[in-house]
Write a protein that holds these residues in place. Structure first.
Motif, PDB file in Angstrom:
ATOM      1  N   VAL A   1     -11.376   8.496   1.970  1.00  0.00           N
ATOM      2  CA  VAL A   1     -10.893   7.296   1.278  1.00  0.00           C
ATOM      3  C   VAL A   1     -10.057   6.441   2.220  1.00  0.00           C
ATOM      4  O   VAL A   1     -10.174   5.207   2.245  1.00  0.00           O
ATOM      5  CB  VAL A   1     -10.079   7.681   0.026  1.00  0.00           C
ATOM      6  CG1 VAL A   1      -9.376   6.463  -0.565  1.00  0.00           C
ATOM      7  CG2 VAL A   1     -10.990   8.312  -1.024  1.00  0.00           C
ATOM      8  N   ALA A   2      -9.193   7.087   3.030  1.00  0.00           N
ATOM      9  CA  ALA A   2      -8.378   6.348   3.997  1.00  0.00           C
ATOM     10  C   ALA A   2      -9.251   5.631   5.018  1.00  0.00           C
ATOM     11  O   ALA A   2      -9.006   4.471   5.376  1.00  0.00           O
ATOM     12  CB  ALA A   2      -7.418   7.303   4.702  1.00  0.00           C
ATOM     13  N   GLN A   3     -10.286   6.322   5.493  1.00  0.00           N
ATOM     14  CA  GLN A   3     -11.191   5.715   6.480  1.00  0.00           C
ATOM     15  C   GLN A   3     -11.994   4.569   5.862  1.00  0.00           C
ATOM     16  O   GLN A   3     -12.156   3.514   6.489  1.00  0.00           O
ATOM     17  CB  GLN A   3     -12.138   6.786   7.035  1.00  0.00           C
ATOM     18  CG  GLN A   3     -11.443   7.827   7.897  1.00  0.00           C
ATOM     19  CD  GLN A   3     -12.393   8.933   8.328  1.00  0.00           C
ATOM     20  OE1 GLN A   3     -13.411   9.192   7.681  1.00  0.00           O
ATOM     21  NE2 GLN A   3     -12.050   9.612   9.417  1.00  0.00           N
TER      22      GLN A   3
ATOM     23  N   THR B   1     -11.492   0.688   7.046  1.00  0.00           N
ATOM     24  CA  THR B   1     -12.659   0.003   7.630  1.00  0.00           C
ATOM     25  C   THR B   1     -13.071  -1.195   6.784  1.00  0.00           C
ATOM     26  O   THR B   1     -13.270  -2.299   7.301  1.00  0.00           O
ATOM     27  CB  THR B   1     -13.837   0.980   7.762  1.00  0.00           C
ATOM     28  OG1 THR B   1     -13.416   2.139   8.492  1.00  0.00           O
ATOM     29  CG2 THR B   1     -15.007   0.326   8.470  1.00  0.00           C
ATOM     30  N   LEU B   2     -13.202  -0.970   5.477  1.00  0.00           N
ATOM     31  CA  LEU B   2     -13.591  -2.063   4.577  1.00  0.00           C
ATOM     32  C   LEU B   2     -12.536  -3.163   4.583  1.00  0.00           C
ATOM     33  O   LEU B   2     -12.870  -4.353   4.640  1.00  0.00           O
ATOM     34  CB  LEU B   2     -13.782  -1.523   3.160  1.00  0.00           C
ATOM     35  CG  LEU B   2     -14.182  -2.553   2.099  1.00  0.00           C
ATOM     36  CD1 LEU B   2     -15.570  -3.099   2.371  1.00  0.00           C
ATOM     37  CD2 LEU B   2     -14.122  -1.946   0.694  1.00  0.00           C
ATOM     38  N   GLY B   3     -11.249  -2.763   4.543  1.00  0.00           N
ATOM     39  CA  GLY B   3     -10.180  -3.757   4.519  1.00  0.00           C
ATOM     40  C   GLY B   3     -10.165  -4.629   5.755  1.00  0.00           C
ATOM     41  O   GLY B   3      -9.955  -5.845   5.668  1.00  0.00           O
TER      42      GLY B   3
ATOM     43  N   PRO C   1      -0.963   2.931  -8.379  1.00  0.00           N
ATOM     44  CA  PRO C   1      -0.277   4.089  -8.968  1.00  0.00           C
ATOM     45  C   PRO C   1      -1.226   5.187  -9.446  1.00  0.00           C
ATOM     46  O   PRO C   1      -0.894   6.380  -9.360  1.00  0.00           O
ATOM     47  CB  PRO C   1       0.506   3.483 -10.135  1.00  0.00           C
ATOM     48  CG  PRO C   1       0.696   2.045  -9.761  1.00  0.00           C
ATOM     49  CD  PRO C   1      -0.543   1.673  -9.026  1.00  0.00           C
ATOM     50  N   PHE C   2      -2.395   4.805  -9.943  1.00  0.00           N
ATOM     51  CA  PHE C   2      -3.350   5.811 -10.413  1.00  0.00           C
ATOM     52  C   PHE C   2      -3.903   6.632  -9.243  1.00  0.00           C
ATOM     53  O   PHE C   2      -4.131   7.837  -9.368  1.00  0.00           O
ATOM     54  CB  PHE C   2      -4.497   5.132 -11.174  1.00  0.00           C
ATOM     55  CG  PHE C   2      -4.056   4.478 -12.455  1.00  0.00           C
ATOM     56  CD1 PHE C   2      -3.920   5.216 -13.628  1.00  0.00           C
ATOM     57  CD2 PHE C   2      -3.762   3.127 -12.500  1.00  0.00           C
ATOM     58  CE1 PHE C   2      -3.511   4.630 -14.812  1.00  0.00           C
ATOM     59  CE2 PHE C   2      -3.349   2.516 -13.679  1.00  0.00           C
ATOM     60  CZ  PHE C   2      -3.219   3.273 -14.827  1.00  0.00           C
ATOM     61  N   LEU C   3      -4.120   5.984  -8.107  1.00  0.00           N
ATOM     62  CA  LEU C   3      -4.573   6.703  -6.918  1.00  0.00           C
ATOM     63  C   LEU C   3      -3.473   7.638  -6.407  1.00  0.00           C
ATOM     64  O   LEU C   3      -3.762   8.761  -5.956  1.00  0.00           O
ATOM     65  CB  LEU C   3      -4.976   5.714  -5.826  1.00  0.00           C
ATOM     66  CG  LEU C   3      -6.174   4.827  -6.139  1.00  0.00           C
ATOM     67  CD1 LEU C   3      -6.394   3.823  -5.011  1.00  0.00           C
ATOM     68  CD2 LEU C   3      -7.436   5.650  -6.342  1.00  0.00           C
ATOM     69  N   LEU C   4      -2.247   7.180  -6.452  1.00  0.00           N
ATOM     70  CA  LEU C   4      -1.130   8.028  -6.038  1.00  0.00           C
ATOM     71  C   LEU C   4      -1.019   9.269  -6.928  1.00  0.00           C
ATOM     72  O   LEU C   4      -0.740  10.376  -6.454  1.00  0.00           O
ATOM     73  CB  LEU C   4       0.179   7.234  -6.080  1.00  0.00           C
ATOM     74  CG  LEU C   4       0.347   6.141  -5.015  1.00  0.00           C
ATOM     75  CD1 LEU C   4       1.586   5.300  -5.308  1.00  0.00           C
ATOM     76  CD2 LEU C   4       0.439   6.764  -3.617  1.00  0.00           C
TER      77      LEU C   4
ATOM     78  N   ARG D   1      -2.478   6.593   4.320  1.00  0.00           N
ATOM     79  CA  ARG D   1      -2.484   5.374   5.132  1.00  0.00           C
ATOM     80  C   ARG D   1      -3.897   5.026   5.579  1.00  0.00           C
ATOM     81  O   ARG D   1      -4.582   5.842   6.183  1.00  0.00           O
ATOM     82  CB  ARG D   1      -1.592   5.566   6.356  1.00  0.00           C
ATOM     83  CG  ARG D   1      -1.466   4.325   7.237  1.00  0.00           C
ATOM     84  CD  ARG D   1      -0.509   4.569   8.386  1.00  0.00           C
ATOM     85  NE  ARG D   1      -0.950   5.670   9.219  1.00  0.00           N
ATOM     86  CZ  ARG D   1      -1.865   5.552  10.211  1.00  0.00           C
ATOM     87  NH1 ARG D   1      -2.418   4.389  10.453  1.00  0.00           N
ATOM     88  NH2 ARG D   1      -2.201   6.605  10.917  1.00  0.00           N
ATOM     89  N   PRO D   2      -4.359   3.793   5.274  1.00  0.00           N
ATOM     90  CA  PRO D   2      -5.709   3.393   5.692  1.00  0.00           C
ATOM     91  C   PRO D   2      -5.852   3.436   7.208  1.00  0.00           C
ATOM     92  O   PRO D   2      -4.905   3.140   7.938  1.00  0.00           O
ATOM     93  CB  PRO D   2      -5.831   1.954   5.165  1.00  0.00           C
ATOM     94  CG  PRO D   2      -4.828   1.862   4.065  1.00  0.00           C
ATOM     95  CD  PRO D   2      -3.694   2.745   4.481  1.00  0.00           C
TER      96      PRO D   2
END
Length: 520
Positions: A86-88, A92-94, A215-218, A225-226
């Motif tokens: 998810v971070a990667q 990358t997408l961002g 918050p839901f992801l947390l 960290r992306p």
């Protein structure tokens, strides 16, 4: 499996209904503020481009490629690997989206010229539509950054869906509608042109949606960290699957954008008429078709990863049965009630003062789009049958064929019936798309419509036709065009109640029970 999907699908549909209702309220506010003239055409044009890119890249190609890979990682490697992936993906997408957004904002005049060609030509020659090009270029600078925010929202929403947190992801679009409505109400008189307030609402809405989901992801402990990881194996796999998926799942969006380009050459109001028609179609499509598609892709991906081909077939068959159950009455019901619905939603303010025939124009557009409503829904269910198996090449071949057919239909119909030809061409090409997707699934031995579902479809069709006839003749007894808004609302509620009673009663008489819909 399908019992759980039914419950999840109902949760998504409930959240989606809130969003769609607010979306219709938002469109009513836009219609009241801008009508269906120059400003409406330009704002809807400036809003459609980032929305098209959102559906093409984020909710379309990216989601269809990302969810199967994420499901596979979750099933085989656990949460630590999911967190890294998810971070990667986010990093990358961002990064890519940030660059695209900067280019879009700086190059907004080029984008406006590309998709609003006739407006650019008029601006170049000093013609009557020169103002449209100038306004479109300015509004795009506010609406284009929405792509950055909402694409990351699609990523986080996909993660939530894989972890069966459907409600939060489905509720998120509500915030966009709230932002646009509030900006329209409180800021429209702060600008010389009210369209700027709406464009600002799009920008704010995108940002608020992203902040809402963090918050839901947390809470799931999948957020870290992306990091940019263009060449990581998992990101590379997503990129590889995305390339053909760009066409496969988003053909209808490409067709709608092409319609916008062609409509810019038609009479003023054509873009607005198509937009409001499409928005009415989007209500049942989002409520039922997208609701089921949201829950069925993670489920199919999990079944494929577990090599459960029989359950895969049953789940697809249930999905098709579900959209037929709700899609047929929605399709025929919209055809007979759209004039009253449009009058209730949009029949006031600038919308009718600019052109008293706007209600009729939009209702005809709704009828033309309704022809393909069931096909739009079936595509949402059938396409995941390919993407869950990480097959993105087959849908792209089908997508190219149907996109070409759409252009052929456009060229045949638009010269004779204008914007209605564009709407009808979209419906016809969607029907071809759904048929070819089903035929290919059948040829691959992945899915064949069961005899039970075929009989169920016949019962739904008979019940929907009887319902539409009853509602049409019941509504025709009243001269509602002369009525006030509250009287029209009461009549609409009465017709909807009559539609539900007649449809479900006849289905019950024909032997259809709740378990038929709930169970695979």
């Amino acid at each position: 499996m399908a019992k759980g999907l039914f419950k999840s699908g109902m949760i998504v549909s409930a959240m989606t209904m809130i969003s769609r209702v607010l979306g219709l309220i938002r469109d009513a506010v836009v219609a009241n503020l801008l009508g269906a003239g120059l400003a409406a055409d330009v704002f809807l044009f400036a809003n459609r481009i980032p929305n098209f890119l959102r559906r093409l890249f984020a909710e379309g190609a990216f989601a269809q490629a990302f969810v199967p890979v994420l499901s596979e990682i979750k099933e085989k490697h656990g949460d630590d690997k999911v967190r890294l992936f998810v971070a990667q993906a986010a990093g990358t997408l961002g990064t890519v989206l940030f660059i695209i957004t900067i280019l879009g904002v700086v190059g907004s005049p080029v984008i406006a010229a590309l998709f609003g060609t006739s407006w650019f030509i008029d601006w170049w020659q000093g013609g009557a539509d020169a103002e449209k090009f100038v306004l479109a270029s300015a509004l795009l600078k506010l609406t284009f950054p929405y792509l950055f925010f909402v694409s990351l929202v699609a990523l986080s929403g996909a993660v939530l869906n894989v972890y069966n947190r459907f409600a939060a992801a489905a509720f998120t679009p509500v915030l966009l509608n709230v932002a646009i409505i509030l900006c329209a109400i409180f800021l429209h008189d702060k600008f010389e042109q009210g369209a700027y307030a709406l464009a600002l609402g799009v920008f704010i809405g995108g940002m608020v949606q992203l902040l809402f989901q963090i918050p839901f992801l947390l809470r799931l402990k999948v957020l870290s960290r992306p990091r940019f990881a263009w060449r990581s194996p998992e990101v590379t796999k997503v990129r590889t699957l995305m390339i053909p998926a760009l066409f496969g799942v988003s053909v209808s969006q490409i067709n709608l954008l092409l319609d916008t380009v062609i409509a810019s050459f038609l009479v003023t109001g054509s873009i607005a008429w198509l937009y409001y028609s499409d928005r009415l179609i989007e209500f049942p499509l989002g409520l039922f078709g997208i609701g089921i598609a949201t829950v069925i892709l993670p489920a199919l991906s999990k079944l494929h990863a577990g090599e459960k081909s029989e359950d895969f077939q049953k789940t697809l068959d249930w999905g098709v049965r579900f959209v037929i159950f709700l899609g047929l009455p929605a399709m025929l019901g919209l055809m007979v009630t759209s004039p009253l619905i449009i009058s209730v939603l949009f029949g006031h303010g600038e919308f009718v003062s600019q052109n008293a025939d706007n209600i009729n124009k939009v209702s005809l557009g709704v009828a033309a789009y309704s022809v393909g409503l069931l096909s739009f829904m079936l595509i949402k269910v059938l396409a995941p049958g390919f993407y869950a198996r990480q097959d993105t090449k087959t849908p792209v071949r089908i997508g190219i064929i149907t996109m070409a057919l759409n252009m052929v239909f456009n060229l045949i119909l638009a010269p004779f019936i204008g914007y209605l030809g564009l709407a009808l061409a979209t419906s016809l090409s969607a029907s071809c798309n759904a048929f070819l997707l089903y035929r290919q699934l059948s040829h691959q031995g992945v899915y064949q419509l069961s005899a039970f579902s075929l009989g169920f479809t016949a019962k739904c069709f008979v019940s929907a036709v009887v319902m539409a006839v009853c509602v049409y003749f019941l509504g025709a007894r009243f001269e509602w065009l002369e009525w006030g808004l509250m009287e029209q609302v009461l009549l609409l509620c009465g017709l909807l109640a009559a539609a539900m009673v007649s449809y479900f009663s006849l289905l019950f008489i024909l032997g259809v029970r709740l378990s038929t819909i709930r169970d695979a």
